[in-house]
Design a protein around this motif. Structure first.
Motif, short mmCIF file in Angstrom:
data_model
loop_
_atom_site.label_atom_id
_atom_site.label_comp_id
_atom_site.label_asym_id
_atom_site.label_seq_id
_atom_site.Cartn_x
_atom_site.Cartn_y
_atom_site.Cartn_z
N ASP A 9 0.90 -1.28 0.02
CA ASP A 9 -0.14 -0.08 0.10
C ASP A 9 0.88 1.11 -0.09
O ASP A 9 0.41 2.31 -0.41
CB ASP A 9 -1.00 0.10 1.25
N GLN A 10 2.05 1.03 0.67
CA GLN A 10 3.05 2.30 0.73
C GLN A 10 3.82 2.33 -0.21
O GLN A 10 5.10 3.13 -0.11
CB GLN A 10 3.34 2.70 2.12
N LYS B 70 3.55 -6.01 1.38
CA LYS B 70 2.08 -6.60 0.58
C LYS B 70 1.68 -7.76 1.28
O LYS B 70 0.29 -7.92 1.45
CB LYS B 70 2.56 -6.70 -0.93
N SER C 21 -0.99 5.63 -5.05
CA SER C 21 -0.93 4.23 -5.64
C SER C 21 -1.02 4.34 -7.26
O SER C 21 -1.02 3.18 -7.83
CB SER C 21 -2.02 3.63 -5.11
#
Ligand code: PMP
Length: 403
Positions: A221-222, A229, A296
């Protein structure tokens, strides 16, 4: 002694077996990637083999941060980190990277290569009786670091946890051990069984050293990589990454416990005795890491382009390795042919893909390694696949089905 003749004869050997490395001189114009000017050809081409995986090397936030830091701090760091070369951008970036990976600390190096070489060389070399268990497909920087440490090395079969366990079993529990492996393997694009390796590390009391060079910025996500993940960051002793691929700048780092980072900082000669990264580089990398922690869109754009390319290759039967990553290796299997295909793609069609030959990959597995970015449009991908199809048809190369 004619030393130049000795060098030349070794180079002739490389040329004879097709593994001599040629550079393509490219001018990357700000804001125009994946187009770049090719000096040899005298015109713009589309670049398909860049490790600037997300196009961050030309991202406005990164450029702005670098311009501002250049004006603020000047060109270079002015010294090694120990002797006058530590700027607040280095410190901020290390804090950011530690927080990105959920670790106590991080340490910057001048490249990802150096971070592997210095960290493995220092830990394995300084901890008495240390054994390193190294995946068979590990990158040269890890191999060289382990070699430099002079520690005992066990090479386990690629991604093979059973083979790894057999080797771990052979050592007493109370000697230091490091399992060194990668998350995304750069030439195959496959992904390590990270959780199973962490389980073995716990069972046999080993440290885990994960190279996430081909994953940071792109997964999780970052953008902290595959370990993020999969929710496994906390189980890894060391996460190593680069600032030169997904983040688009240059430099390498490790993220780990405070004592481990301090140990490498204090004993690693390749860290201690080398001029620090220019502060503007650290500022650019910091902007890139921060940007990719909150956005993202680039990751999603890359995944879209990869899926689109794979579908297009499948439609016409161009053989490529199916893997769960962003790396699309089109298999050729012959060094000369690989070079010829790359040449024709460039000269006739304006697509640049560097051939990947031995020793980067084993002989017989030569390939065109394609890494689509969010900046490659569907139209560009269609053009590339059309060009590949023409070459495959002209040369009557094997297709993966009768498309
Ligand atoms: N590890 C792996 C797996 C790599 O592929 C590379 C570079 N190709 C490196 C480390 C070195 O990283 P850098 O390019 O930042 O030196």
């Amino acid at each position: 002694m004619n030393y130049d003749a000795m060098f030349q004869s070794a180079l002739d050997g490389l040329r004879a077996d097709g593994s001599y490395r040629y550079f393509a001189e490219l001018e990357r114009h700000s804001g125009q990637f994946p187009k770049a000017y090719h000096y040899g050809l005298g015109r713009d081409v589309t670049v398909w083999c860049s490790n600037d995986y997300l196009g961050m090397g030309q991202h406005p936030d990164v450029l702005k941060a670098m311009h501002a830091a250049l004006d603020e701090t000047g060109a270079g760091a002015g010294g090694t980190r120990n002797i006058s070369g530590t700027n607040h951008y280095h410190v901020e970036l290390e804090k950011e990277l530690a927080s990105l990976h959920g670790k106590e600390s991080a340490l910057l190096f001048n490249s990802g290569y150096l971070s592997n070489w210095v960290t493995l060389g220092t830990i394995a070399g300084r901890l008495r009786d240390c054994v390193v268990l190294s995946d068979a497909l590990n990158h040269a920087s890890m191999i060289e670091g382990i070699r430099h440490s002079r520690a005992e090395k066990q090479i386990f079969r690629h991604n093979d946890v059973e083979d790894l366990e057999e080797r771990l079993k052979a050592f007493p529990r109370d000697i230091p051990k490091i399992i060194a492996f990668e998350s995304v393997y750069s030439m195959e694009g496959d992904i390590a069984p990270i959780e199973a390796i962490c389980d073995l590390a716990d069972k046999y009391g080993a440290m885990t050293y994960l190279d996430e060079v081909h994953a940071v910025g792109m997964y999780g996500d970052q953008g902290a990589g595959i370990a993020e993940k999969l929710g496994l960051s906390h189980r890894l002793t060391v996460i190593e990454g680069t600032l030169g691929k997904g983040y688009g700048v240059v430099g390498g780092y490790i993220a780990a416990s405070a004592p481990l980072c301090d140990f490498v900082r204090s004993f690693g000669s390749g860290f201690i005795f080398s001029t620090a990264l220019p502060p503007m580089v650290a500022a650019g990398a910091l902007a890139s890491v921060r940007y990719l922690r909150r956005s993202s869109a680039e990751r999603e754009g890359q995944q879209r382009a990869v899926a689109y390319l794979r579908d297009a290759l499948d439609r016409v039967g161009i053989p490529h390795i199916l893997n769960p990553s962003h790396i699309v290796p089109v298999m050729v299997g012959d060094a000369e042919l690989c070079r010829a295909l790359s040449d024709e793609l460039l000269k006739r069609f304006g697509h640049y893909i560097q051939p990947i030959n031995y020793p980067t990959v084993p002989r017989g597995t030569e390939r065109l390694r394609i890494t689509p970015t969010p900046l490659h449009s569907n139209e560009a991908i269609d053009e590339l696949v059309d060009a590949l199809l023409v070459l495959w048809q002209e040369r009557q190369l094997k297709r993966s089905h009768a498309a």
